[in-house]
Motif scaffolding. Sequence first.
Motif, mmCIF file in Angstrom:
data_model
loop_
_atom_site.group_PDB
_atom_site.id
_atom_site.type_symbol
_atom_site.label_atom_id
_atom_site.label_comp_id
_atom_site.label_asym_id
_atom_site.label_seq_id
_atom_site.Cartn_x
_atom_site.Cartn_y
_atom_site.Cartn_z
ATOM 1 N N ARG A 28 5.252 -15.002 -2.486
ATOM 2 C CA ARG A 28 5.522 -15.762 -3.709
ATOM 3 C C ARG A 28 5.375 -17.274 -3.525
ATOM 4 N NH1 ARG A 28 10.238 -13.532 -4.830
ATOM 5 N NH2 ARG A 28 9.265 -11.735 -5.828
ATOM 6 N N ALA A 32 2.727 -19.625 -5.581
ATOM 7 C CA ALA A 32 3.081 -20.834 -6.330
ATOM 8 C C ALA A 32 2.151 -21.984 -5.966
ATOM 9 C CB ALA A 32 4.541 -21.208 -6.058
ATOM 10 N N GLU A 36 -0.971 -24.026 -8.356
ATOM 11 C CA GLU A 36 -1.039 -25.471 -8.553
ATOM 12 C C GLU A 36 -2.479 -25.975 -8.545
ATOM 13 O OE1 GLU A 36 1.455 -27.459 -9.404
ATOM 14 O OE2 GLU A 36 2.656 -25.624 -9.455
ATOM 15 N N PRO A 59 4.115 -15.046 -12.147
ATOM 16 C CA PRO A 59 4.236 -16.464 -12.477
ATOM 17 C C PRO A 59 3.015 -17.002 -13.223
ATOM 18 C CG PRO A 59 3.915 -16.180 -10.114
ATOM 19 C CD PRO A 59 4.188 -14.831 -10.681
#
Length: 273
Positions: A28, A32, A36, A59
């Motif tokens: 995870r 993330a 980005e 996400p």
Amino acid sequence: MSGSPLETAEVWDAVAVGYGEFATAVMRPFAALALEFAALTGESAVVDVAAGTGALTLPAAERAGRVCAVDISPRMLRLLEDAAAAAGLDNIVTDVADARVLPYANRSFDAAFSMFGLMFFPDRYRALGELYRVLRPGGTVVISNWAPICESPLLTLLYEAFREAVPELGEPQQDFLSLENPEVFQSELRQAGFHGVVIQRHSIVTRFADGVELWETMVASSAALQLLRTMWGEEQWSERSDRVREYLDRRYRPNQPLPAIALLGIGHKPQPA
């Protein structure tokens, strides 16, 4: 899919629950970071190849308009669907499919991801070609791969413990032809047609209550270990697993930080001249 047992749905179905509980937690933070690099908006369409139980898909769906999650494991995708429903996310579509023949039209997505999946594909070039094909011009691709064992304290400790049970393993050898070699990683992305390719190294820290928890977590979430268990049979597996557990119980201090290191490959599909 072909050859290796790790290319079959059955082995990933078998570890789906453990994978969702541990492997996804480790992945995870890398997911993330990957997100980005793609400027997602509420209008963005995203594809996540080898999506597993959704470390990146979930996400991504919070930022994008639509996310297509692809995997060969129906059970992992069912767990992803359950997690999406629990989170109230209704913009995820799951597809059981081969990464080398994606079921989407050309130029369908603004961003494409594959987190720790491409390393299992026997024909990476075809898979990369499919990611390139389904991306729109100007779209971003982000792919992750584990760094060599010798560079990752988590993987190094596990390998040392495994050698205690299987001494003939010898020293870990880096595969210079795989994506753990940054030069190969960059070259293959460029050969697929991506521009502006960069390879970045990132690290996260894992911790476990003790060595026993560390080993049991790995067994529950690793398709490769489950394959070994099947190949060895329960008696030999039990004997060797006990040795690994004892080694880790001696060598690992409770809650000792163990960095896990990955490479992220980022590229873009060029705009037409």
